[in-house]
Design an enzyme around this catalytic site. Structure first.
Site, mmCIF file in Angstrom:
data_model
loop_
_atom_site.group_PDB
_atom_site.id
_atom_site.type_symbol
_atom_site.label_atom_id
_atom_site.label_comp_id
_atom_site.label_asym_id
_atom_site.label_seq_id
_atom_site.Cartn_x
_atom_site.Cartn_y
_atom_site.Cartn_z
ATOM 1 N N GLU A 109 -1.862 -3.129 -16.289
ATOM 2 C CA GLU A 109 -1.385 -1.833 -16.833
ATOM 3 C C GLU A 109 -0.467 -1.661 -17.815
ATOM 4 O O GLU A 109 0.641 -2.085 -17.911
ATOM 5 C CB GLU A 109 -0.774 -1.047 -15.178
ATOM 6 C CG GLU A 109 -1.702 -1.214 -14.018
ATOM 7 C CD GLU A 109 -3.019 -0.737 -14.148
ATOM 8 O OE1 GLU A 109 -3.380 0.081 -15.264
ATOM 9 O OE2 GLU A 109 -3.925 -0.550 -13.480
ATOM 10 N N CYS A 161 0.598 3.196 -6.335
ATOM 11 C CA CYS A 161 0.650 1.947 -7.248
ATOM 12 C C CYS A 161 1.330 2.730 -8.417
ATOM 13 O O CYS A 161 2.356 2.198 -9.109
ATOM 14 C CB CYS A 161 -0.475 1.318 -7.597
ATOM 15 S SG CYS A 161 -0.854 0.063 -6.406
ATOM 16 N N HIS A 193 -2.699 -4.583 -11.360
ATOM 17 C CA HIS A 193 -3.634 -4.255 -10.184
ATOM 18 C C HIS A 193 -4.393 -5.732 -9.842
ATOM 19 O O HIS A 193 -4.994 -6.184 -11.134
ATOM 20 C CB HIS A 193 -4.556 -2.993 -10.399
ATOM 21 C CG HIS A 193 -4.016 -1.976 -10.136
ATOM 22 N ND1 HIS A 193 -3.802 -0.915 -10.603
ATOM 23 C CD2 HIS A 193 -3.751 -1.614 -8.780
ATOM 24 C CE1 HIS A 193 -3.554 0.043 -10.044
ATOM 25 N NE2 HIS A 193 -3.440 -0.194 -8.549
HETATM 26 N N1 PCA Z 1 -2.867 -0.278 -4.069
HETATM 27 C C1 PCA Z 1 -2.870 1.303 -4.091
HETATM 28 C C2 PCA Z 1 -1.526 1.462 -3.349
HETATM 29 C C3 PCA Z 1 -1.236 0.168 -2.708
HETATM 30 C C4 PCA Z 1 -2.094 -0.695 -3.205
HETATM 31 O O1 PCA Z 1 -2.246 -1.935 -2.975
HETATM 32 C C5 PCA Z 1 -3.131 1.884 -5.438
HETATM 33 O O2 PCA Z 1 -3.804 1.070 -5.971
HETATM 34 O O3 PCA Z 1 -2.286 2.937 -5.542
#
Ligand code: PCA
Length: 215
Positions: A79, A142, A166
């Site tokens: 990100e 997240c 991610h």
């Molecule tokens: N993914 C979610 C929140 C916790 C996670 O593992 C997200 O992409 O916001």
């Protein structure tokens, strides 16, 4: 030794497993050379997640902080930017769903990751693992944690760097057969993340290559 804090999340919504936490634990068990990795698990809850993260950053006094979360991405999705808004598409693990609320009232609209995102994506690709630079971490927990992390690092006056990645579902997770979302084994994810940590620890500047080269 570079001190590294890696966080992963509790499972949320329909899932009973979250590969982001599994990968964080594997990194702590078998860290890359010259790195001392501490793994901390965050609740998938607005507010509380940032409190737990903040305590872990201060306690470990980490040089590098990498927060991980699950999302239906093709690979290691690095990100670039965190935005100052909670706009939750569903309930968090405490049953809350903030809509259009600032994470930090009067905070800047956005923060950039202070990891060399393109350099990391390129290094992971070189290792034969799919990776990309992403321009949105969404507006669920997240992004909330990513913004909270970058706000802490920007305001505490230390040299720490940090960012958010991610990771995809693992092949056994229900969403993969139900919706055909992409998947990657947790071992491959962890191998890719080792490359990220090694690269980020060794370089604080990014490479200047056009968008698309690393996405
Ligand atoms: N993914 C979610 C929140 C916790 C996670 O593992 C997200 O992409 O916001």
């Amino acid at each position: 030794m570079t001190r590294v804090l890696v966080t992963g999340f509790d499972p949320f919504q329909q899932d009973t497993y979250n590969p982001s936490w599994a990968a964080a634990q594997l990194l702590e068990e078998k860290p890359p050379e010259e790195l001392d990795v501490t793994a901390v698990r965050l609740p998938c809850v607005f507010g509380k997640s940032i409190q737990v993260l903040r305590a872990a950053v201060l306690e470990t006094d980490a040089d590098l902080v990498l927060c991980l979360g699950l999302s239906p991405r093709r690979g290691i999705s690095i990100e670039r930017v965190a935005v100052n808004v909670d706009d939750s598409p569903g309930l968090d693990n405490d049953g809350r769903q903030p809509v259009d609320e600032p994470i930090v009232p009067d905070g800047p609209a956005a923060y950039f990751s202070t990891l060399p995102v393109k350099r990391c994506a390129a290094a992971v690709q070189q290792a034969g693992i799919y990776s990309e630079v992403s321009l949105t971490a969404g507006t669920f927990v997240c992004n909330h944690v990513f913004y909270g992390l970058m706000h802490l690092l920007a305001t505490e006056g230390k040299q720490r760097r940090g960012g958010f990645i991610h990771v995809p579902h693992t092949p056994e997770m229900p969403a993969v057969s139900a919706y055909g979302v992409p998947s990657m084994t947790v071992d491959t994810v962890t191998e890719g993340l080792r490359v990220v940590l090694t690269t980020a620890a060794a370089h604080d500047t990014d490479i200047k290559v056009p968008w698309g080269t690393t996405s």
